[in-house]
Design an enzyme around this catalytic site. Structure first.
Site, PDB file in Angstrom:
ATOM      1  N   CYS A  13      42.494  48.267  39.567  1.00 53.35           N
ATOM      2  CA  CYS A  13      42.182  46.886  39.173  1.00 53.35           C
ATOM      3  C   CYS A  13      43.507  46.128  39.081  1.00 53.35           C
ATOM      4  CB  CYS A  13      41.367  46.839  37.879  1.00 53.35           C
ATOM      5  SG  CYS A  13      42.186  47.509  36.421  1.00 53.35           S
ATOM      6  N   ASN A  16      45.072  47.555  34.938  1.00 52.62           N
ATOM      7  CA  ASN A  16      44.865  48.970  34.608  1.00 52.62           C
ATOM      8  C   ASN A  16      44.694  49.200  33.103  1.00 52.62           C
ATOM      9  OD1 ASN A  16      46.573  52.179  35.052  1.00 52.62           O
ATOM     10  ND2 ASN A  16      44.426  51.723  35.313  1.00 52.62           N
ATOM     11  N   CYS A  18      41.569  47.571  31.651  1.00 51.41           N
ATOM     12  CA  CYS A  18      40.139  47.318  31.384  1.00 51.41           C
ATOM     13  C   CYS A  18      39.250  48.032  32.398  1.00 51.41           C
ATOM     14  CB  CYS A  18      39.837  45.812  31.404  1.00 51.41           C
ATOM     15  SG  CYS A  18      40.683  44.882  30.101  1.00 51.41           S
ATOM     16  N   ARG A  19      39.129  47.495  33.608  1.00 57.92           N
ATOM     17  CA  ARG A  19      38.118  47.996  34.538  1.00 57.92           C
ATOM     18  C   ARG A  19      38.453  49.370  35.117  1.00 57.92           C
ATOM     19  NH1 ARG A  19      38.446  42.849  38.240  1.00 57.92           N
ATOM     20  NH2 ARG A  19      40.582  43.083  37.439  1.00 57.92           N
ATOM     21  N   SER A  20      39.661  49.550  35.666  1.00 54.92           N
ATOM     22  CA  SER A  20      39.905  50.829  36.357  1.00 54.92           C
ATOM     23  C   SER A  20      40.054  52.030  35.419  1.00 54.92           C
ATOM     24  CB  SER A  20      41.070  50.726  37.350  1.00 54.92           C
ATOM     25  OG  SER A  20      42.284  50.450  36.721  1.00 54.92           O
ATOM     26  N   ASP A 128      36.375  40.513  35.922  1.00 50.32           N
ATOM     27  CA  ASP A 128      37.484  40.838  35.024  1.00 50.32           C
ATOM     28  C   ASP A 128      37.094  40.415  33.605  1.00 50.32           C
ATOM     29  OD1 ASP A 128      39.822  41.050  33.627  1.00 50.32           O
ATOM     30  OD2 ASP A 128      41.058  40.081  35.160  1.00 50.32           O
TER      31      ASP A 128
HETATM   32  P1  4NP Z   1      41.930  44.732  34.329  1.00 46.95           P
HETATM   33  O1  4NP Z   1      41.961  43.432  33.377  1.00 46.95           O
HETATM   34  O2  4NP Z   1      42.507  44.288  35.657  1.00 46.95           O
HETATM   35  O3  4NP Z   1      40.476  45.066  34.413  1.00 46.95           O
HETATM   36  O4  4NP Z   1      42.777  45.762  33.615  1.00 46.95           O
HETATM   37  C1  4NP Z   1      43.120  42.692  33.116  1.00 46.95           C
HETATM   38  C2  4NP Z   1      43.988  43.122  32.163  1.00 46.95           C
HETATM   39  C3  4NP Z   1      45.104  42.367  31.855  1.00 46.95           C
HETATM   40  C4  4NP Z   1      45.337  41.185  32.525  1.00 46.95           C
HETATM   41  C5  4NP Z   1      44.461  40.755  33.510  1.00 46.95           C
HETATM   42  C6  4NP Z   1      43.348  41.512  33.804  1.00 46.95           C
HETATM   43  N1  4NP Z   1      46.444  40.396  32.193  1.00 46.95           N
HETATM   44  O5  4NP Z   1      46.592  39.290  32.771  1.00 46.95           O
HETATM   45  O6  4NP Z   1      47.292  40.813  31.366  1.00 46.95           O
END
Ligand code: 4NP
Length: 162
Positions: A13, A16, A18-20, A128
């Site tokens: 993702c 790294n 939340c989703r992945s 997201d």
């Molecule tokens: P992920 O979510 O891609 O599912 O881990 C996010 C986590 C952090 C951020 C963006 C998306 N961020 O901008 O810090």
């Protein structure tokens, strides 16, 4: 005795956290529940390095805990070597996919979208949840729990070639 090499799967993702890592945890639990964990190596990474070393977001850990899915991985940033060292790379959304393809530079990683393992009632992209409400984390887990059995089935049917 011949042993089949493990199928190496990386979920990707943006951050790294939340989703992945949730996908990694759902898939890890699934292979354990099916008694085939020794046939898989599962990890995850992010195309951005904002959160390197961090545990998953506390909201995602809490959502996972409610379903009995522990999340203990630490965030890492995707690098080109990961792509040549995995049998299957699964992007959470089309932006992640484009970033993976840019980085892969002709290397032979088998790259898919998570939604390739879902029917069309689901969106193409795993949304997201980072800037959204609590229910976004539940929705991500719903999507992952729907997709991972198909990933397992496909992987067991076509294990990596030497
Ligand atoms: P992920 O979510 O891609 O599912 O881990 C996010 C986590 C952090 C951020 C963006 C998306 N961020 O901008 O810090």
């Amino acid at each position: 005795m011949e042993t089949t090499p493990p199928t190496r799967i990386m979920f990707v993702c943006l951050g790294n956290i939340c989703r992945s890592p949730a996908a990694q945890a759902v898939m890890q639990k699934l292979v354990q529940d099916h008694g085939v964990s020794e046939r898989f190596q599962i990890d995850s990474s992010g195309t951005a390095g904002y959160h390197i070393g961090s545990l998953p977001d506390a909201r995602m850990i809490a959502a996972g805990a409610k379903r009995g899915i522990p999340m203990t991985s630490h965030a890492k940033k995707l690098v080109a070597d990961h792509l040549s060292q995995r049998d299957l790379v699964i992007a959470m959304d089309r932006e992640n996919l484009a970033n993976i393809q840019r980085l892969s530079n002709g290397k032979t990683a088998n790259v898919k979208l998570l939604s390739d393992f879902l029917d069309q009632s689901w969106p193409r992209d795993v949304p997201d949840p980072y800037y959204g409400e609590e229910d976004g984390f539940e929705y991500v887990l719903d999507m992952l729990e729907a997709a991972c059995p198909a990933i397992l089935k496909n992987s067991l049917e076509s294990p990596p070639q030497d």
